[in-house]
Design a protein around this motif. Structure first.
Motif, PDB file in Angstrom:
ATOM      1  N   ASP A  10     101.868  23.356  28.662  1.00 54.82           N
ATOM      2  CA  ASP A  10     102.726  22.792  29.698  1.00 54.82           C
ATOM      3  C   ASP A  10     101.989  22.937  31.026  1.00 54.82           C
ATOM      4  O   ASP A  10     101.580  24.035  31.400  1.00 54.82           O
ATOM      5  CB  ASP A  10     104.046  23.559  29.801  1.00 54.82           C
ATOM      6  CG  ASP A  10     104.952  23.385  28.600  1.00 54.82           C
ATOM      7  OD1 ASP A  10     104.760  22.413  27.852  1.00 54.82           O
ATOM      8  OD2 ASP A  10     105.842  24.234  28.407  1.00 54.82           O
ATOM      9  N   ALA A  11     101.813  21.854  31.722  1.00 51.58           N
ATOM     10  CA  ALA A  11     101.227  21.886  33.062  1.00 51.58           C
ATOM     11  C   ALA A  11     102.308  22.336  34.048  1.00 51.58           C
ATOM     12  O   ALA A  11     103.506  22.237  33.760  1.00 51.58           O
ATOM     13  CB  ALA A  11     100.716  20.493  33.433  1.00 51.58           C
ATOM     14  N   PRO A  12     101.921  22.827  35.227  1.00 53.71           N
ATOM     15  CA  PRO A  12     102.926  23.216  36.222  1.00 53.71           C
ATOM     16  C   PRO A  12     103.918  22.099  36.538  1.00 53.71           C
ATOM     17  O   PRO A  12     105.085  22.364  36.826  1.00 53.71           O
ATOM     18  CB  PRO A  12     102.066  23.579  37.440  1.00 53.71           C
ATOM     19  CG  PRO A  12     100.803  24.092  36.835  1.00 53.71           C
ATOM     20  CD  PRO A  12     100.570  23.189  35.647  1.00 53.71           C
ATOM     21  N   SER A  13     103.493  20.833  36.448  1.00 51.34           N
ATOM     22  CA  SER A  13     104.407  19.726  36.752  1.00 51.34           C
ATOM     23  C   SER A  13     105.558  19.620  35.755  1.00 51.34           C
ATOM     24  O   SER A  13     106.550  18.944  36.025  1.00 51.34           O
ATOM     25  CB  SER A  13     103.644  18.396  36.810  1.00 51.34           C
ATOM     26  OG  SER A  13     103.063  18.093  35.555  1.00 51.34           O
ATOM     27  N   HIS A  14     105.458  20.304  34.620  1.00 55.73           N
ATOM     28  CA  HIS A  14     106.557  20.327  33.653  1.00 55.73           C
ATOM     29  C   HIS A  14     107.762  21.067  34.235  1.00 55.73           C
ATOM     30  O   HIS A  14     108.898  20.803  33.865  1.00 55.73           O
ATOM     31  CB  HIS A  14     106.087  21.002  32.362  1.00 55.73           C
ATOM     32  CG  HIS A  14     107.096  21.016  31.259  1.00 55.73           C
ATOM     33  ND1 HIS A  14     107.609  19.862  30.701  1.00 55.73           N
ATOM     34  CD2 HIS A  14     107.684  22.038  30.596  1.00 55.73           C
ATOM     35  CE1 HIS A  14     108.462  20.180  29.746  1.00 55.73           C
ATOM     36  NE2 HIS A  14     108.527  21.501  29.662  1.00 55.73           N
ATOM     37  N   GLY A  19     103.939  19.577  40.984  1.00 51.57           N
ATOM     38  CA  GLY A  19     102.949  20.519  40.454  1.00 51.57           C
ATOM     39  C   GLY A  19     101.801  19.789  39.784  1.00 51.57           C
ATOM     40  O   GLY A  19     101.868  18.582  39.533  1.00 51.57           O
ATOM     41  N   LYS A  20     100.736  20.516  39.493  1.00 54.24           N
ATOM     42  CA  LYS A  20      99.563  19.912  38.864  1.00 54.24           C
ATOM     43  C   LYS A  20      99.901  19.329  37.494  1.00 54.24           C
ATOM     44  O   LYS A  20     100.669  19.910  36.732  1.00 54.24           O
ATOM     45  CB  LYS A  20      98.446  20.942  38.702  1.00 54.24           C
ATOM     46  CG  LYS A  20      97.772  21.295  39.991  1.00 54.24           C
ATOM     47  CD  LYS A  20      96.584  22.184  39.753  1.00 54.24           C
ATOM     48  CE  LYS A  20      95.892  22.459  41.077  1.00 54.24           C
ATOM     49  NZ  LYS A  20      94.710  23.290  40.889  1.00 54.24           N
ATOM     50  N   THR A  21      99.298  18.177  37.207  1.00 50.68           N
ATOM     51  CA  THR A  21      99.427  17.548  35.901  1.00 50.68           C
ATOM     52  C   THR A  21      98.216  17.941  35.053  1.00 50.68           C
ATOM     53  O   THR A  21      97.257  18.538  35.560  1.00 50.68           O
ATOM     54  CB  THR A  21      99.517  16.014  36.045  1.00 50.68           C
ATOM     55  OG1 THR A  21      98.363  15.539  36.743  1.00 50.68           O
ATOM     56  CG2 THR A  21     100.777  15.604  36.801  1.00 50.68           C
ATOM     57  N   ILE A  22      98.250  17.615  33.773  1.00 51.91           N
ATOM     58  CA  ILE A  22      97.180  18.012  32.852  1.00 51.91           C
ATOM     59  C   ILE A  22      95.800  17.619  33.360  1.00 51.91           C
ATOM     60  O   ILE A  22      94.862  18.412  33.326  1.00 51.91           O
ATOM     61  CB  ILE A  22      97.427  17.418  31.446  1.00 51.91           C
ATOM     62  CG1 ILE A  22      98.585  18.141  30.754  1.00 51.91           C
ATOM     63  CG2 ILE A  22      96.184  17.472  30.568  1.00 51.91           C
ATOM     64  CD1 ILE A  22      98.357  19.609  30.486  1.00 51.91           C
ATOM     65  N   GLY A  83     105.623  30.819  37.129  1.00 53.55           N
ATOM     66  CA  GLY A  83     105.090  30.912  38.486  1.00 53.55           C
ATOM     67  C   GLY A  83     104.002  29.909  38.821  1.00 53.55           C
ATOM     68  O   GLY A  83     103.143  30.171  39.644  1.00 53.55           O
ATOM     69  N   GLY A  84     104.016  28.751  38.176  1.00 45.35           N
ATOM     70  CA  GLY A  84     102.991  27.749  38.431  1.00 45.35           C
ATOM     71  C   GLY A  84     101.777  27.888  37.539  1.00 45.35           C
ATOM     72  O   GLY A  84     100.829  27.123  37.641  1.00 45.35           O
ATOM     73  N   GLY A  85     101.806  28.885  36.636  1.00 40.96           N
ATOM     74  CA  GLY A  85     100.712  29.046  35.680  1.00 40.96           C
ATOM     75  C   GLY A  85     100.853  28.066  34.524  1.00 40.96           C
ATOM     76  O   GLY A  85     101.730  27.213  34.511  1.00 40.96           O
ATOM     77  N   ILE A  86      99.977  28.187  33.559  1.00 38.03           N
ATOM     78  CA  ILE A  86      99.944  27.309  32.392  1.00 38.03           C
ATOM     79  C   ILE A  86     100.565  28.038  31.208  1.00 38.03           C
ATOM     80  O   ILE A  86     100.298  29.217  30.995  1.00 38.03           O
ATOM     81  CB  ILE A  86      98.487  26.945  32.029  1.00 38.03           C
ATOM     82  CG1 ILE A  86      97.698  26.477  33.255  1.00 38.03           C
ATOM     83  CG2 ILE A  86      98.449  25.936  30.890  1.00 38.03           C
ATOM     84  CD1 ILE A  86      98.245  25.270  33.932  1.00 38.03           C
ATOM     85  N   GLY A 115     102.122  17.684  30.092  1.00 42.95           N
ATOM     86  CA  GLY A 115     101.753  18.505  28.945  1.00 42.95           C
ATOM     87  C   GLY A 115     100.747  17.775  28.087  1.00 42.95           C
ATOM     88  O   GLY A 115     100.492  16.585  28.282  1.00 42.95           O
ATOM     89  N   SER A 116     100.153  18.522  27.137  1.00 41.87           N
ATOM     90  CA  SER A 116      99.202  17.900  26.220  1.00 41.87           C
ATOM     91  C   SER A 116      99.058  18.742  24.967  1.00 41.87           C
ATOM     92  O   SER A 116      99.011  19.968  25.049  1.00 41.87           O
ATOM     93  CB  SER A 116      97.827  17.782  26.874  1.00 41.87           C
ATOM     94  OG  SER A 116      96.860  17.361  25.914  1.00 41.87           O
TER      95      SER A 116
END
Length: 124
Positions: A10-14, A19-22, A83-86, A115-116
């Motif tokens: 899951d990327a932070p944007s999830h 937030g960052k995407t993949i 917390g914005g982690g992966i 996500g990916s």
């Protein structure tokens, strides 16, 4: 196949709008030494444990569970999504993982995705 199918990250944007995407996550963040914490006998996950792990510099949380996401029964980081982690979910064979082993989580380069699916493996 969906971006959150099987073993995936899951990327932070999830969790975090904007937030960052993949495709914005550097691959170097997804390769590194393992720190194994066995929570098998815990009755409930502890959000404070996730925050403590983040405070120690860990930026990727891997789990063998279906999802550490927020549920009515608790979660791991809740809406802040670790917390914005992966977050890597549905990992297998974790009993063979030891502290310090190098872990590789290799996602598809899905532009703009939250996500990916990943190819996950570890080496001694």
């Amino acid at each position: 196949m969906g971006s959150h199918t099987g073993t995936h990250i899951d990327a932070p944007s999830h969790f975090i709008p904007g937030g960052k995407t993949i495709d914005q996550i550097p691959l170097s963040l997804l390769i590194g030494p393992a720190l194994v914490i066995n929570l098998t006998h815990k009755k409930r996950r502890n959000d404070y444990a996730a925050l403590e792990v983040l405070a120690r510099g860990v930026r990727v949380l891997g789990t063998d569970t279906l999802s550490p996401d927020e549920t009515p029964y608790g979660g791991c980081g809740g809406e802040s999504g670790f917390g914005g982690g992966i977050i890597a979910e549905n990992l297998t064979n974790l009993e063979g993982l030891a502290d310090g082993m190098r872990v590789y989580l290799l996602p598809l380069n899905l532009e703009g995705c939250d996500g990916s699916p990943v190819r996950a493996y570890a080496s001694g």
